[in-house]
Design an enzyme around this catalytic site. Sequence first.
Site, PDB file in Angstrom:
ATOM      1  N   THR A 219      35.430 -67.901  23.192  1.00 30.29           N
ATOM      2  CA  THR A 219      35.928 -68.723  22.093  1.00 30.29           C
ATOM      3  C   THR A 219      37.022 -68.019  21.298  1.00 30.29           C
ATOM      4  O   THR A 219      38.040 -68.632  20.950  1.00 30.29           O
ATOM      5  CB  THR A 219      34.768 -69.124  21.163  1.00 30.29           C
ATOM      6  OG1 THR A 219      33.789 -69.837  21.920  1.00 30.29           O
ATOM      7  CG2 THR A 219      35.264 -70.009  20.035  1.00 30.29           C
TER       8      THR A 219
ATOM      9  N   HIS B 244      48.580 -89.174  15.658  1.00 32.34           N
ATOM     10  CA  HIS B 244      48.090 -89.595  14.347  1.00 32.34           C
ATOM     11  C   HIS B 244      49.085 -89.274  13.227  1.00 32.34           C
ATOM     12  O   HIS B 244      48.935 -89.770  12.115  1.00 32.34           O
ATOM     13  CB  HIS B 244      46.735 -88.933  14.053  1.00 32.34           C
ATOM     14  CG  HIS B 244      46.781 -87.443  13.968  1.00 32.34           C
ATOM     15  ND1 HIS B 244      46.924 -86.633  15.075  1.00 32.34           N
ATOM     16  CD2 HIS B 244      46.714 -86.606  12.907  1.00 32.34           C
ATOM     17  CE1 HIS B 244      46.914 -85.365  14.707  1.00 32.34           C
ATOM     18  NE2 HIS B 244      46.796 -85.318  13.389  1.00 32.34           N
TER      19      HIS B 244
ATOM     20  N   HIS C 184      55.116 -71.036  21.550  1.00 31.73           N
ATOM     21  CA  HIS C 184      53.952 -71.065  22.436  1.00 31.73           C
ATOM     22  C   HIS C 184      54.416 -70.986  23.880  1.00 31.73           C
ATOM     23  O   HIS C 184      55.425 -71.595  24.250  1.00 31.73           O
ATOM     24  CB  HIS C 184      53.169 -72.369  22.220  1.00 31.73           C
ATOM     25  CG  HIS C 184      52.257 -72.735  23.341  1.00 31.73           C
ATOM     26  ND1 HIS C 184      52.559 -73.732  24.258  1.00 31.73           N
ATOM     27  CD2 HIS C 184      51.044 -72.249  23.712  1.00 31.73           C
ATOM     28  CE1 HIS C 184      51.568 -73.841  25.125  1.00 31.73           C
ATOM     29  NE2 HIS C 184      50.645 -72.963  24.833  1.00 31.73           N
TER      30      HIS C 184
END
Length: 347
Positions: free
Chosen positions: A302, A190, A126
């Site tokens: 989007t 998480h 990325h």
Amino acid sequence: MLTNSQTPAVDAASSQFLPPTDGKTRVRQFMQGLQDTISQNLAELDGVGKFNEDGWERPEGGGGRSRILRDGAIFEQAGVGFSEVWGDRLPPSILAQRPDAEGHSFYVTGTSMVLHPRNPYVPTVHLNYRYFEAGPVWWFGGGVDLTPYYPFAEDAKHLHETLKQACDKHNPEYYPVFKRWCDEYFYLKHRNETRGVGGLFFDYQHSESGFYGGTDPHGPAAKYSDQVGKPARRSWEELFAFVQDCGAAFLPAYVPIVKRRHGMEYGDRQRNFQLYRRGRYVEFNLVYDRGTLFGLQTNGRTESILMSLPPLVRWEYGYKPEPQSPEAELYETFLKPQDWVNWTTNT
């Protein structure tokens, strides 16, 4: 769109710390050129896939161009995007970090890229570099991070060494802080694991800023930044030059890894593990990623915002790698912050 001509007059000594009158134009041209260079080189590297460009406009102001390569010889999906947007209302995600920007029109431009290779031995990568202005408030941000599916220490070492060289041309403390900041930012709380082996991450870099501008004042990046102290006041030109060198370092950092790995044979086990680990990418981007949140809050396109998501992905309840397997090594070593630049085979 707010122009630099609206900036209040300042004395000559202070003007170097403000954006130049042609600042937006120069940054936009750099971001577009970075997109051009990366997409051209990736298409040549793949040899089969071609980038299709999809231009878009934002009703409130601005637009961009998304380039997508699908079903290539190397890249299952590769997205390289450029955007330039402006408007009168800042999104909450920006105001939460920089409340002093409230009440000003904003301008932001950047290049963002995510590559999802087909071969599980080739890591996902990325890149994002961006520039933001709102009245007297401005900053540069961005970085690169590598997400391997299988553990190759020499790949992580090569990427980190290349990025460090780009940083060291400008300040010897950039890499130590921004590497730690990357480990902190690309962290799935998480799951209690990093997204990959990190790289660089920085944000809110302007003439008055410290090295670190993140949200954890007690983390390794903040502690290191506090230890070395605030940098000397940096001009807009100095920070722009730094971002340009970081952008130029991407291809030398990543392409040799692709060439080293894309011909390796793999089977169903490796492919299934890759698809499972891609799920972590989805989780991070939809739960934590500030760029995704900013794009959605500013009514960006989007499809372009979510082009970072992989084309195929799977989740598996309660997955645990087999002991002493390559998959286990990824979890035990590569998904925890490491000093990759100084990594040796005896580590």
